[in-house]
Scaffold this motif. Structure first.
Motif, mmCIF file in Angstrom:
data_model
loop_
_atom_site.group_PDB
_atom_site.id
_atom_site.type_symbol
_atom_site.label_atom_id
_atom_site.label_comp_id
_atom_site.label_asym_id
_atom_site.label_seq_id
_atom_site.Cartn_x
_atom_site.Cartn_y
_atom_site.Cartn_z
ATOM 1 N N VAL A 1 0.863 -1.183 0.000
ATOM 2 C CA VAL A 1 0.000 0.000 0.000
ATOM 3 C C VAL A 1 0.897 1.230 0.000
ATOM 4 O O VAL A 1 1.857 1.320 0.771
ATOM 5 N N VAL A 2 0.601 2.180 -0.868
ATOM 6 C CA VAL A 2 1.436 3.362 -1.002
ATOM 7 C C VAL A 2 1.480 4.138 0.315
ATOM 8 O O VAL A 2 0.494 4.209 1.054
ATOM 9 N N LYS A 3 2.652 4.692 0.627
ATOM 10 C CA LYS A 3 2.812 5.450 1.858
ATOM 11 C C LYS A 3 1.998 6.740 1.808
ATOM 12 O O LYS A 3 1.764 7.314 0.739
ATOM 13 N N SER A 4 1.615 7.212 2.971
ATOM 14 C CA SER A 4 0.773 8.405 3.047
ATOM 15 C C SER A 4 1.518 9.652 2.585
ATOM 16 O O SER A 4 0.947 10.514 1.920
ATOM 17 N N ASP A 5 2.815 9.753 2.899
ATOM 18 C CA ASP A 5 3.539 10.962 2.505
ATOM 19 C C ASP A 5 3.794 11.030 1.012
ATOM 20 O O ASP A 5 4.157 12.086 0.489
ATOM 21 N N VAL A 6 3.625 9.905 0.296
ATOM 22 C CA VAL A 6 3.711 9.932 -1.169
ATOM 23 C C VAL A 6 2.435 10.529 -1.756
ATOM 24 O O VAL A 6 2.474 11.289 -2.730
ATOM 25 N N LEU A 7 1.293 10.176 -1.167
ATOM 26 C CA LEU A 7 0.021 10.730 -1.645
ATOM 27 C C LEU A 7 -0.181 12.162 -1.184
ATOM 28 O O LEU A 7 -0.784 12.973 -1.909
ATOM 29 N N TYR A 8 0.282 12.477 0.019
ATOM 30 C CA TYR A 8 0.091 13.819 0.572
ATOM 31 C C TYR A 8 1.457 14.418 0.908
ATOM 32 O O TYR A 8 1.903 14.349 2.062
ATOM 33 N N PRO A 9 2.150 14.981 -0.078
ATOM 34 C CA PRO A 9 3.483 15.550 0.180
ATOM 35 C C PRO A 9 3.398 16.720 1.157
ATOM 36 O O PRO A 9 2.333 17.283 1.427
ATOM 37 N N LYS A 10 4.550 17.088 1.653
ATOM 38 C CA LYS A 10 4.636 18.179 2.616
ATOM 39 C C LYS A 10 4.175 19.489 1.976
ATOM 40 O O LYS A 10 4.332 19.711 0.784
ATOM 41 N N ASN A 11 3.584 20.331 2.789
ATOM 42 C CA ASN A 11 3.082 21.659 2.368
ATOM 43 C C ASN A 11 1.897 21.571 1.407
ATOM 44 O O ASN A 11 1.632 22.497 0.652
ATOM 45 N N THR A 12 1.194 20.433 1.402
ATOM 46 C CA THR A 12 -0.053 20.321 0.646
ATOM 47 C C THR A 12 -1.207 20.172 1.625
ATOM 48 O O THR A 12 -0.999 20.107 2.846
ATOM 49 N N CYS A 13 -2.418 20.094 1.083
ATOM 50 C CA CYS A 13 -3.588 19.970 1.956
ATOM 51 C C CYS A 13 -4.636 19.119 1.262
ATOM 52 O O CYS A 13 -4.520 18.786 0.081
ATOM 53 N N SER A 14 -5.679 18.772 2.014
ATOM 54 C CA SER A 14 -6.752 17.933 1.494
ATOM 55 C C SER A 14 -7.554 18.692 0.441
ATOM 56 O O SER A 14 -7.930 19.844 0.651
ATOM 57 N N PRO A 15 -7.861 18.047 -0.699
ATOM 58 C CA PRO A 15 -8.699 18.712 -1.701
ATOM 59 C C PRO A 15 -10.151 18.837 -1.257
ATOM 60 O O PRO A 15 -10.907 19.604 -1.844
#
Length: 690
Positions: free
Chosen positions: A327-341
């Motif tokens: 399962v893909v890591k969370s920090d790959v899907l949500y990189p730093k300095n981003t936010c939920s769409p």
């Protein structure tokens, strides 16, 4: 001449000439829908026209209506549908029968720089470059004409008074619109549109051609232009090139060819483009798109011949192992300095919430969304997004993990699974601090868990002895009370059999159910039977059971609870009918008998994703025999409390470190008695997954 050319001598030298007379006018026509044995050389060509800029050619050829293969009635029907019943000059079929067929061209290739027509004569080869290569295919525009005729007839039948329509149209107001300035992006879209291309094609006028048969005198005259008109080599400077330049002209590098990439979304990457990336980027891109995948499926998406070891090294950088799947890591899907769409929640908060969801899936197959939301306290849209990535909703079962557990991968790559388990342990500790929960509070009641590791073998032995003495005293007290109530010594007292309710209760120290096929609390179905042959009190191991367990461990120094129960069942099956060597045997009673037989439990750290049952994970080893080899076994057991598999060299080195030079024969005997070998590693007997 080089020595390598001796076996390939030059037979003949041929002069090559470049003919330019037809260089801008020579086309190669192909007919892909007709076999090469059926040419159009003898067919009457009625008309021909060309659009040179677009390299479009249309030919109109006569059809043999007298052929036995021609269906006259069908030809008349087609002509009637196209031209109707009237006679007009612009009719497609003037004889009221489909007597001709049209062919329209499409370009076979847009780059003809490497193609030419060559003709050989008198030892000379004359080459003329091709302007275009066109494939001629049948045109069915007559069907469009038939459809237009049908629509015109339907419109005429439905139309009303034309004079009234004209009056109404004259009364309508006319609105004027001014076009806004066209942006460069809009202009590019308009130029690439199908409508614009069709309009551009229609703007170029047709040039009508005069056709000459292949055997006609004019055709023979034109064929002479395929020969170079000036054969003087000194004047033909184009072919005066160095050998390297000449080879480059014949075979230009492929890198010079420019391919126009199709216009598509910026986030779409084809498999051909994907495989041009480094392996790590390929896996990261795939995992970001698929979210969860089995290792075998991942290898199928990569190029054939890709090293699986390299893939394993890369996948661990961008994904975590959940139930044997990646399962893909969370920090790959949500990189730093981003936010939920959905809600604008920062990326670090999203990563913690998603890690909690994935961690829960390492423990159980299904989750309830409300329970997850109550812990991570994120908006419902984000919680649903986490679950949709790795799970599917099930009726009355919450969200079930998307893929089945991949036990084959865990079995084949046990070292990777163990490493991933340690990573999850670290993630669990962080999550417990952030969300302030306890793992025990979240575990389902029917979830199997190992025995508490904080209870040592000596404590278990003392608990078993105390429990046996207490039950013995209780039973003796009941017997004395019955004798006193019966009135004295001469009366015969019959001991009541111990019922299931009076037998030892189910093992509550561990909620793990028995998975070996023998119900928890009984062996071979003899639960609740009366102690027939000198058995002790209910719940305590009988002398016969102790004797059997002692002899069994004398032959097999290491046994799992599952294997021991199998041996007990096999022993009971060999007994005569009605003969029960020992009474009811529960799991607790059997473990107590093991501990009373100079054995101890070995706490083997199985991988978290192991497929072994709970009874297999309970491993017991013979502790004291009075021989010198006991200390060797003690050291081996201690090594297996750190890892579930060992190398022989590690065992030899540790024994030499503790006891000096231990003979190789002693090490071999120790490993053979207590362990089994698989894939170059040694496992305690019964614990290997092979």
């Amino acid at each position: 001449m080089a020595s390598g050319d001796d076996d390939d001598p030059i037979i003949e030298e041929i002069d090559v000439y470049l003919a330019k007379s037809l260089a801008e006018k020579l086309y190669l026509l192909q007919y892909p829908v007709r076999p090469s044995t059926m040419t159009y050389d003898n067919i009457n060509l009625l008309a021909a026209k060309i659009k040179p800029k677009q390299q479009r050619v249309e030919l109109q050829m006569a059809m043999d209506t007298t052929s036995p293969n021609y269906c006259r009635s069908k030809g008349e029907q087609i002509a009637l549908n196209v031209d109707g019943t009237g006679y007009e000059e612009n009719n497609t079929y003037s004889v009221k029968m489909m007597d001709n067929q049209s062919f329209s061209s499409i370009q076979a290739t847009t780059n003809t720089a490497r193609y030419a027509a060559a003709i050989f004569r008198k030892g000379e080869l004359h080459v003329t470059p091709l302007t275009g290569i066109l494939q001629m295919r049948p045109s069915f525009t007559y069907l469009d004409k038939a459809d237009n005729k049908t629509r015109e007839r339907e419109a005429a039948n439905e139309g009303g008074d034309s004079s009234q329509d004209e009056g109404e149209e004259e009364a309508k107001a006319i609105s004027v619109r001014f076009a806004r300035p066209e942006s460069e992006q809009a202009r590019q879209r308009r130029i690439q549109s199908y409508e614009f291309l069709q309009k551009k094609q229609a703007e170029e006028p047709w040039i009508h051609l005069q056709h000459h048969n292949v055997k006609d005198g004019r055709s023979e005259h034109e064929r002479q232009y395929l020969f170079c008109q000036n054969v003087d080599v000194s004047d033909n400077s184009e072919l005066v090139k160095t050998p390297k330049e000449y080879l480059t002209m014949l075979m230009p590098p492929l890198a010079e060819e420019k391919f126009v990439k199709p216009i598509g979304p910026s986030n779409v990457l084809s498999m051909a483009q994907l495989r041009t990336l480094p392996l790590g980027e390929q896996i990261k891109t795939l995992m970001r798109n698929v979210k969860v995948i089995q290792f075998a499926s991942l290898m199928g998406l990569l190029a054939s011949g890709t090293d699986s070891t390299a893939v394993l090294r890369c996948i661990q950088q961008v994904a975590l192992l959940v139930q044997g799947n990646w399962v893909v890591k969370s920090d790959v899907l949500y990189p730093k300095n981003t936010c939920s769409p959905h809600s604008g929640v920062p990326a670090d908060v999203l990563c913690r919430g998603r890690d909690f969801v994935m961690w829960r899936f390492t423990l159980e197959r299904s989750l309830m969304r409300k329970e997850v939301a109550a812990v991570i306290k994120l908006p419902p849209e984000d919680v649903k997004d986490f679950l949709e990535q790795v799970a599917v909703p099930r009726v009355n079962r919450g969200w079930e993990f998307l893929l089945p557990a991949d036990a084959d991968f865990v079995k084949k790559h046990a070292d990777v699974a163990h490493r991933q388990h340690m990573l999850w342990m670290g993630i669990q500790n962080k999550l417990e601090k952030v969300f302030n929960f306890s793992k025990d509070d979240l575990m389902p009641k029917n979830s199997p868990q190992p025995d508490p590791v904080h209870i040592s073998g000596e404590q278990r032995l003392k608990l078993a002895q105390d429990r046996a003495q207490a039950k013995q005293a209780s039973l003796q007290k009941d017997l004395d009370a019955k004798r006193a109530g019966s009135g004295g010594g001469g009366a015969r007292v019959k001991q009541e059999p111990v019922s299931d309710g009076e037998a030892e209760p189910m093992d509550t120290s561990s909620p793990t159910p028995s998975l070996s096929g023998i119900p928890n609390g009984s062996v071979n179905g003899y639960a609740g039977a009366e102690h027939a042959n000198g058995g002790g009190p209910a719940g305590a191991p009988s002398p016969q059971l102790l004797d059997f367990v002692t002899k069994t461990f004398g032959k097999n120094p290491v046994l799992t609870l599952n294997e021991l129960k199998r041996l007990v069942s096999l022993h009971l099956a060999t007994m005569p009918a009605g003969h029960i060597p020992f009474g009811p045997v529960s799991d607790h009673m059997l473990q107590d008998a093991v501990l009373l037989s100079r054995c101890k439990q070995i706490m083997v750290p199985f991988p978290a994703l192991t497929t072994a049952s709970a009874d297999v994970q309970k491993v017991f080893g013979l502790w004291e025999t009075g021989e010198d080899c006991d200390k060797h076994r003690h050291l081996l057991y201690d090594m297996f409390t750190k890892t579930y598999r060992l190398k022989r060299t590690a065992v030899q080195a540790r024994l030499n470190e503790e006891f000096g030079d231990v003979p190789k024969a002693d090490v071999d005997r120790l490993l053979k008695e207590c362990c089994t070998s698989h894939a170059g590693m040694w496992y305690l007997k019964g614990t290997t997954q092979s």
